[in-house]
Design a protein around this motif. Structure first.
Motif, PDB file in Angstrom:
ATOM      1  N   ALA A  29     169.834   5.400 -34.146  1.00  0.00           N
ATOM      2  CA  ALA A  29     170.495   6.319 -32.916  1.00  0.00           C
ATOM      3  C   ALA A  29     169.518   7.266 -32.509  1.00  0.00           C
ATOM      4  CB  ALA A  29     171.487   7.022 -33.521  1.00  0.00           C
ATOM      5  N   ILE A  30     168.682   7.917 -33.221  1.00  0.00           N
ATOM      6  CA  ILE A  30     167.722   8.864 -32.843  1.00  0.00           C
ATOM      7  C   ILE A  30     166.627   8.247 -31.891  1.00  0.00           C
ATOM      8  CG2 ILE A  30     165.798  10.445 -33.635  1.00  0.00           C
ATOM      9  CD1 ILE A  30     167.678  10.947 -36.070  1.00  0.00           C
ATOM     10  N   ARG A  31     166.146   7.160 -32.514  1.00  0.00           N
ATOM     11  CA  ARG A  31     165.341   6.448 -31.621  1.00  0.00           C
ATOM     12  C   ARG A  31     165.749   6.061 -30.446  1.00  0.00           C
ATOM     13  NH1 ARG A  31     164.340   2.950 -35.302  1.00  0.00           N
ATOM     14  NH2 ARG A  31     165.725   1.140 -34.368  1.00  0.00           N
ATOM     15  N   LEU A  32     166.944   5.564 -30.286  1.00  0.00           N
ATOM     16  CA  LEU A  32     167.360   5.302 -28.897  1.00  0.00           C
ATOM     17  C   LEU A  32     167.742   6.476 -28.101  1.00  0.00           C
ATOM     18  CD1 LEU A  32     170.290   2.475 -29.983  1.00  0.00           C
ATOM     19  CD2 LEU A  32     168.351   2.154 -28.206  1.00  0.00           C
ATOM     20  N   SER A  33     168.285   7.569 -28.440  1.00  0.00           N
ATOM     21  CA  SER A  33     168.191   8.759 -27.831  1.00  0.00           C
ATOM     22  C   SER A  33     167.000   9.077 -27.288  1.00  0.00           C
ATOM     23  CB  SER A  33     168.920   9.845 -28.920  1.00  0.00           C
ATOM     24  OG  SER A  33     167.787  10.417 -29.807  1.00  0.00           O
ATOM     25  N   ARG A  34     165.782   8.738 -28.003  1.00  0.00           N
ATOM     26  CA  ARG A  34     164.587   9.383 -27.074  1.00  0.00           C
ATOM     27  C   ARG A  34     164.175   8.137 -26.074  1.00  0.00           C
ATOM     28  NH1 ARG A  34     161.924  10.081 -33.243  1.00  0.00           N
ATOM     29  NH2 ARG A  34     162.654  12.081 -33.574  1.00  0.00           N
ATOM     30  N   GLU A  35     164.394   6.851 -26.400  1.00  0.00           N
ATOM     31  CA  GLU A  35     164.385   5.981 -25.581  1.00  0.00           C
ATOM     32  C   GLU A  35     165.166   6.270 -24.113  1.00  0.00           C
ATOM     33  OE1 GLU A  35     164.922   2.222 -27.256  1.00  0.00           O
ATOM     34  OE2 GLU A  35     163.035   2.616 -28.663  1.00  0.00           O
ATOM     35  N   LEU A  36     166.129   6.601 -24.290  1.00  0.00           N
ATOM     36  CA  LEU A  36     167.418   6.638 -23.263  1.00  0.00           C
ATOM     37  C   LEU A  36     167.326   7.971 -22.415  1.00  0.00           C
ATOM     38  CD1 LEU A  36     170.418   5.067 -25.148  1.00  0.00           C
ATOM     39  CD2 LEU A  36     169.062   3.782 -23.147  1.00  0.00           C
ATOM     40  N   SER A  37     166.567   9.223 -23.079  1.00  0.00           N
ATOM     41  CA  SER A  37     166.595  10.290 -22.244  1.00  0.00           C
ATOM     42  C   SER A  37     165.696  10.276 -21.131  1.00  0.00           C
ATOM     43  CB  SER A  37     166.017  11.291 -23.263  1.00  0.00           C
ATOM     44  OG  SER A  37     166.989  11.531 -24.395  1.00  0.00           O
TER      45      SER A  37
END
Length: 381
Positions: A29-37
């Motif tokens: 989830a943390i990795r995706l949050s960075r990618e999607l920001s």
């Protein structure tokens, strides 16, 4: 009002990260949050709503905040990420059963399905999820779903799902494991990814200039919990070490473990694996015995009639023969007749444990003496 969206299009900007493996789930989830920001959006382009609700009222507040964030377009234009983080009200819990939780999640999903603007991305992360609810079924339909569940350790072959994770982490650290060592580590640390990572890192530091982890390394550094004692009991049976096996049974009984559980969780699986291994070696003496991939590949090439009795993976995709591979060397310490007799003795011990008043520890000890003693020792034992 933004145009309505179909379920297929909703998945492009609705991502759900769920799973009982909390460490892997949170990392993803943390990795995706960075990618999607959105790039260069700063605080204006990301809304993070903590989803841990302590009561029905608190849950209603989280739902309102989530809807407000989803409905509020970026102040300076461009894209936006809304992350409902670690939502605990999807679970089968006291808070999760409230109307605020069940109806609130349905309201969020209604908005996502029908009105979520294309420039807004919605990320949902949660560990405990009640998969019987309609909300979960809708998430499966609407979202780009990423699932990170712990293996079910009550099912045969759960180790097959965990061992690759250990091997991957070991490669990252530049180390490798002996087959027996990696199996021991997995049984000691279980399915807990965070503990497995920690133990692999600890072993890597301990090795120094060495790069290969042995059973002795794992036995020295990794705490011996209940699973470890059960695993060691299986090893003692494989080595035909009666004294060690009796010590471990007494330890488990002293710890309050159920004798019938000891029989079914530790003893029966080991006897079955050794019997299957002995049978395979007798019928197919040229089977590879030094590397598991070669062993498994050779079995896959055999006719189905030769392998139909072997354990299968829980999804039915193939054979689950890693325990059998590990038992290849152990089975040589017994004759096929001894192993068949031991399997029958398992049934007899089971019946005694559930139908008689004989001391359960004595039942297990008699079984071990009968199985592990060499033929010339049994009369004296």
């Amino acid at each position: 009002m933004p145009p309505k969206k179909s379920a297929a299009s909703a998945a492009s900007n609705f991502i759900a990260v769920l799973g009982t493996d909390e460490a892997l789930m949170k990392e993803a989830a943390i990795r995706l949050s960075r990618e999607l920001s959105p790039p260069d959006a700063g605080d204006f382009g990301v809304d993070i709503i903590e989803g841990i609700a302590e009561s029905a009222e608190h849950c209603a507040q989280i739902v309102r905040r989530s809807l407000d964030a989803l409905q509020t377009l970026p102040f300076f234009g461009g894209g936006k990420l809304v992350w409902l983080k670690n939502a605990n009200f999807l679970a089968d819990s006291q808070v999760g059963k409230t109307n605020a939780a069940t109806e609130g999640m349905e309201t969020i999903l209604d908005y996502v399905e029908q009105q979520l603007p294309p420039e807004v991305k919605f990320l949902l992360s949660a560990s405990a999820v009640d998969k019987r609810r309609s909300a979960y079924k809708r998430i499966q339909k609407l979202a780009d779903l990423r699932t990170f569940d712990k293996p079910d350790t009550s099912k045969t072959g759960w180790e097959d799902e965990v061992i690759p994770l250990v091997e991957r982490r070991a490669r990252d650290l530049g180390i490798t494991f002996d087959n027996d060592a990696i199996e021991m580590l997995v049984h000691l640390a279980g399915e807990d990814t965070r503990q497995l990572d920690s133990e692999v890192e600890k072993l890597s530091l301990f090795l120094g200039e060495r790069t290969r982890v042995t059973v002795e390394d794992v036995r020295l550094l990794v705490p011996l919990n209940r699973a470890g004692v059960i695993f060691e009991l299986g090893n003692a049976m494989g080595k035909r070490d009666l004294r060690r096996a009796l010590e471990l049974v007494r330890t488990l009984v002293y710890q309050g473990q159920s004798p019938i559980g000891i029989l079914l969780a530790a003893i029966v699986p080991r006897v079955k694996s050794m019997l299957l291994a002995a049978d395979l070696v007798a019928r197919h003496p040229r089977l590879p015995r030094t590397a598991y991939p070669a062993f498994a590949a050779a079995l896959d090439k055999l006719p189905a009639s030769e392998t139909s009795h072997l354990p299968k993976k829980k999804d039915g995709s193939g054979l689950n023969v890693y325990p059998v591979f590990l038992a290849l060397g152990e089975s040589s310490k017994y004759t096929a007749a001894e192993l068949r007799a031991a399997l029958q003795a398992c049934l007899d011990a089971n019946l005694k444990l559930v139908t008689t008043s004989i001391d359960p520890q004595l039942v297990l000890e008699r079984f071990l003496v009968g199985m592990l003693s060499k033929p010339g020792q049994r009369k004296a034992a």
